[in-house]
Design a protein around this motif. Structure first.
Motif, mmCIF file in Angstrom:
data_model
loop_
_atom_site.group_PDB
_atom_site.id
_atom_site.type_symbol
_atom_site.label_atom_id
_atom_site.label_comp_id
_atom_site.label_asym_id
_atom_site.label_seq_id
_atom_site.Cartn_x
_atom_site.Cartn_y
_atom_site.Cartn_z
ATOM 1 N N THR A 252 0.829 -1.207 0.000
ATOM 2 C CA THR A 252 0.000 0.000 0.000
ATOM 3 C C THR A 252 0.863 1.257 0.000
ATOM 4 O OG1 THR A 252 -1.757 -1.174 1.192
ATOM 5 C CG2 THR A 252 -1.832 1.230 1.221
ATOM 6 N N ARG B 289 -13.904 -3.960 -7.703
ATOM 7 C CA ARG B 289 -14.808 -3.110 -6.935
ATOM 8 C C ARG B 289 -14.803 -3.481 -5.450
ATOM 9 N NH1 ARG B 289 -18.470 -0.015 -9.788
ATOM 10 N NH2 ARG B 289 -18.481 -0.311 -12.048
ATOM 11 N N SER B 290 -13.953 -4.431 -5.104
ATOM 12 C CA SER B 290 -13.878 -4.862 -3.709
ATOM 13 C C SER B 290 -13.046 -3.876 -2.892
ATOM 14 C CB SER B 290 -13.255 -6.260 -3.618
ATOM 15 O OG SER B 290 -11.909 -6.240 -4.063
ATOM 16 N N THR B 291 -13.167 -3.979 -1.578
ATOM 17 C CA THR B 291 -12.410 -3.109 -0.675
ATOM 18 C C THR B 291 -10.932 -3.479 -0.709
ATOM 19 O OG1 THR B 291 -14.325 -2.939 0.791
ATOM 20 C CG2 THR B 291 -12.189 -2.318 1.707
ATOM 21 N N TRP B 292 -10.074 -2.482 -0.772
ATOM 22 C CA TRP B 292 -8.632 -2.736 -0.756
ATOM 23 C C TRP B 292 -8.241 -3.353 0.585
ATOM 24 C CZ3 TRP B 292 -4.915 -3.138 -4.170
ATOM 25 C CH2 TRP B 292 -3.581 -3.089 -3.759
ATOM 26 N N THR C 49 -6.951 -11.761 -0.074
ATOM 27 C CA THR C 49 -6.064 -10.603 0.025
ATOM 28 C C THR C 49 -5.103 -10.544 -1.157
ATOM 29 O OG1 THR C 49 -6.187 -10.694 2.444
ATOM 30 C CG2 THR C 49 -4.374 -9.431 1.486
ATOM 31 N N THR D 293 -6.827 -4.933 9.676
ATOM 32 C CA THR D 293 -7.714 -6.098 9.761
ATOM 33 C C THR D 293 -6.914 -7.376 9.951
ATOM 34 O OG1 THR D 293 -9.350 -5.026 8.335
ATOM 35 C CG2 THR D 293 -9.485 -7.420 8.554
ATOM 36 N N THR E 41 -6.533 -4.204 4.093
ATOM 37 C CA THR E 41 -5.926 -3.319 5.087
ATOM 38 C C THR E 41 -5.096 -4.132 6.075
ATOM 39 O OG1 THR E 41 -7.791 -3.441 6.637
ATOM 40 C CG2 THR E 41 -7.874 -1.734 4.923
ATOM 41 N N GLY F 237 -6.642 -9.251 -4.294
ATOM 42 C CA GLY F 237 -6.740 -7.795 -4.272
ATOM 43 C C GLY F 237 -5.415 -7.124 -4.591
#
Length: 208
Positions: free
Chosen positions: A31, A114-117, A87, A122, A119, A90
């Protein structure tokens, strides 16, 4: 065939929690690299994790995931595999958009794009503070077992009647947490952990 188990509360085993702790570090580094527009570095750290995941972690937990150590430990392995795969899809999606979308469609709804990046927070919560160094220790141990079999010109699935891992006490303490996984991955009947200055592995082949 294993079915993906997306049940975070099932993750209880030290090896699995160490895997997610290492994955949290990978997500954070990837990230940060994306934020710095350093896409090559983001891919590099993701690929490095991926190869360690496939070469070592999957081999370590494979027997457990199929129930060799009971249902609860199997669910822990399967849940960790599911979290890790989701994960990784992604993280790889910006580089391999079509392949990741196809694999995502096999077991997830919607689009990976379109999924959540992912983190790191988590994943750190799921790891419950487990030291990821356990994975490094296991990689060395498994490598030593593989080398012993290679030197003996036998299959990696050949059975060992005994394997002895010598290592500093702090390393042994971590390896003890994964003793059953080591035995399963190495096809070992008796595993001995002995104190020593350096990590060393010796093995005795089981009689034919």
């Amino acid at each position: 065939m294993l079915e993906a188990t997306e049940n975070d509360t099932a993750i209880t085993e030290p090896v699995d929690k160490a895997q997610l702790a290492r994955l949290a570090i990978t997500v954070q580094n990837a990230t940060t690299s994306f934020d710095d527009f350093n896409y090559a570095k983001a891919l590099e750290v993701t690929e490095s994790f991926f190869w360690n995941f496939t070469d070592d972690y999957v081999e370590l937990v494979k027997e457990r995931a199929y129930g060799a150590q009971g249902d609860a430990k199997a669910e822990s392995a399967k849940a960790t595999l599911a979290v890790t795969l989701k994960t990784l899809l992604g993280l790889f999606a910006p580089f391999m958009p079509f392949v990741t979308e196809e694999v995502w469609s096999w077991w997830q709804v919607g689009s990976v794009h379109r999924s959540t990046w992912p983190t790191s927070d988590t994943l750190e919560a799921l790891s419950k503070g487990q030291d990821p160094k356990l994975l490094d220790d296991l990689a060395v141990a498994i490598s030593g077992i593989r080398k012993a079999k290679s030197d003996a010109n036998v299959s990696m699935r050949a059975k060992l009647s005994q394997a002895t891992i010598t290592a500093p006490s702090e390393v042994l303490d971590r390896l003890q947490l994964a003793a059953e996984d080591i035995k399963a991955a190495g096809c070992i009947t008796q595993l001995l952990l002995e104190s020593g200055a350096q990590v060393n592995v010796t093995a005795v082949l089981a009689p034919d």
